[in-house]
Design a protein around this motif. Sequence first.
Motif, PDB file in Angstrom:
ATOM      1  N   VAL A   4      -4.852   2.436  -9.518  1.00  0.00           N
ATOM      2  CA  VAL A   4      -4.084   1.557  -8.646  1.00  0.00           C
ATOM      3  C   VAL A   4      -5.055   0.683  -7.862  1.00  0.00           C
TER       4      VAL A   4
ATOM      5  N   SER B 207       1.196   6.782  -6.820  1.00  0.00           N
ATOM      6  CA  SER B 207       0.055   7.682  -7.023  1.00  0.00           C
ATOM      7  C   SER B 207       0.465   9.138  -6.836  1.00  0.00           C
ATOM      8  N   THR B 208       1.223   9.404  -5.773  1.00  0.00           N
ATOM      9  CA  THR B 208       1.661  10.771  -5.498  1.00  0.00           C
ATOM     10  C   THR B 208       2.558  11.281  -6.620  1.00  0.00           C
TER      11      THR B 208
ATOM     12  N   GLU C 163       0.830  -1.207   0.000  1.00  0.00           N
ATOM     13  CA  GLU C 163       0.000   0.000   0.000  1.00  0.00           C
ATOM     14  C   GLU C 163       0.861   1.252   0.000  1.00  0.00           C
ATOM     15  N   ARG C 164       1.977   1.209   0.744  1.00  0.00           N
ATOM     16  CA  ARG C 164       2.884   2.363   0.767  1.00  0.00           C
ATOM     17  C   ARG C 164       3.509   2.575  -0.614  1.00  0.00           C
ATOM     18  N   GLN C 165       3.926   1.482  -1.266  1.00  0.00           N
ATOM     19  CA  GLN C 165       4.517   1.606  -2.588  1.00  0.00           C
ATOM     20  C   GLN C 165       3.538   2.228  -3.588  1.00  0.00           C
ATOM     21  N   LEU C 166       2.300   1.759  -3.559  1.00  0.00           N
ATOM     22  CA  LEU C 166       1.310   2.274  -4.497  1.00  0.00           C
ATOM     23  C   LEU C 166       0.952   3.724  -4.203  1.00  0.00           C
ATOM     24  N   GLN C 167       1.013   4.099  -2.929  1.00  0.00           N
ATOM     25  CA  GLN C 167       0.776   5.503  -2.580  1.00  0.00           C
ATOM     26  C   GLN C 167       1.896   6.383  -3.137  1.00  0.00           C
ATOM     27  N   LEU C 168       3.138   5.884  -3.090  1.00  0.00           N
ATOM     28  CA  LEU C 168       4.261   6.629  -3.655  1.00  0.00           C
ATOM     29  C   LEU C 168       4.066   6.838  -5.156  1.00  0.00           C
TER      30      LEU C 168
ATOM     31  N   ARG D  44      -6.400  10.140 -11.603  1.00  0.00           N
ATOM     32  CA  ARG D  44      -6.607   8.814 -11.016  1.00  0.00           C
ATOM     33  C   ARG D  44      -8.014   8.323 -11.330  1.00  0.00           C
TER      34      ARG D  44
ATOM     35  N   GLU E  90      11.389   1.964  -5.907  1.00  0.00           N
ATOM     36  CA  GLU E  90      10.518   2.959  -5.272  1.00  0.00           C
ATOM     37  C   GLU E  90      11.293   4.195  -4.835  1.00  0.00           C
TER      38      GLU E  90
ATOM     39  N   ASP F 117      -0.974  -4.295 -10.030  1.00  0.00           N
ATOM     40  CA  ASP F 117      -1.225  -3.337  -8.950  1.00  0.00           C
ATOM     41  C   ASP F 117      -1.468  -1.928  -9.445  1.00  0.00           C
TER      42      ASP F 117
END
Length: 304
Positions: free
Chosen positions: A205, A177-178, A170-175, A187, A293, A218
């Motif tokens: 995502v 997305s940002t 989840e942290r990777q996908l948030q990175l 998005r 990442e 993902d």
Amino acid sequence: MNRVTSWHSDVTTARDAFHDWYVGAGQQAYRSARHQAESDMSQLLADTDCLTRITPDVIRRSPNLLGILRMCTAPRLARDRLVALAYIERSLIVSLESGRLPARMSAGELNAHLVRICFVLSGALDPDLFGWVARARDPSDAEVQRATFVVADRRCDAISDQIIRQAQRERQLQLVSTWLLGRGYRRCDPDRLEADPLDRQSFCVGQVAMVDHEIRVDALINPVEPAVLRRVAIRAVANADTTKMSKRAADTSELRVLDRDPGGARPLLLLGGPVEIVYLKDRAAEGVDWVWEHRLDDLEIAGI
């Protein structure tokens, strides 16, 4: 993106970043999961009259509770053991613990399976932890509290790797997305892709279904110039060690299918956390590329 000369420094940077994350957000993710397990156990006790009525209706109403119900036995029942004892398919257990009832199973067949599951679980309850069940009496508040804490610990211990891996994913996908939003991308909802396909400079995502819903990735990104550049499909890899090598090989074989399919996309791995050099060598030999990442600007090389 795939720069052999930087492999060792990238592996070190990713490992150090994971350690920093783990001692903070990673441990918090585990604590949050434990609080959820305590809440699930409290709900299970309420729904089953403190485990004295384990019935198909209970599982049918809250199928996700099956995972914590397995932790109430002695010894704890792994999925495969429950499958063998109840004479059911493993896919049924997986669906139930994901919170879903099987869509292609008749109500009568499902009920028969649930009856067998409940029979096995009722007969395997931990007698030391749930002594009130055999004695047909109400438990004390202290007994309920102790049982809740013990079962919550069992549940989180059983899925601790999964908890950490999901939090890191989840942290990777948030990175990602940002990074994309900062470059003007829009998005979209992955559940609406069929009705609302990605237009130029957009992304989604989550669990994105591709190639007739047979492969999931993902993230899916449509670049600024879709007529010139292909879409990019990303699969997050939060931990790539030798113990998971066979699973990772299966993952990348799916990505190669994506690369060849007319409705597919250019596949990329998003790497972070502990990664071994041998994993990078194997993926490079297979022709699968990746981005780190900690170096997301490399996505620009893919035309994003």
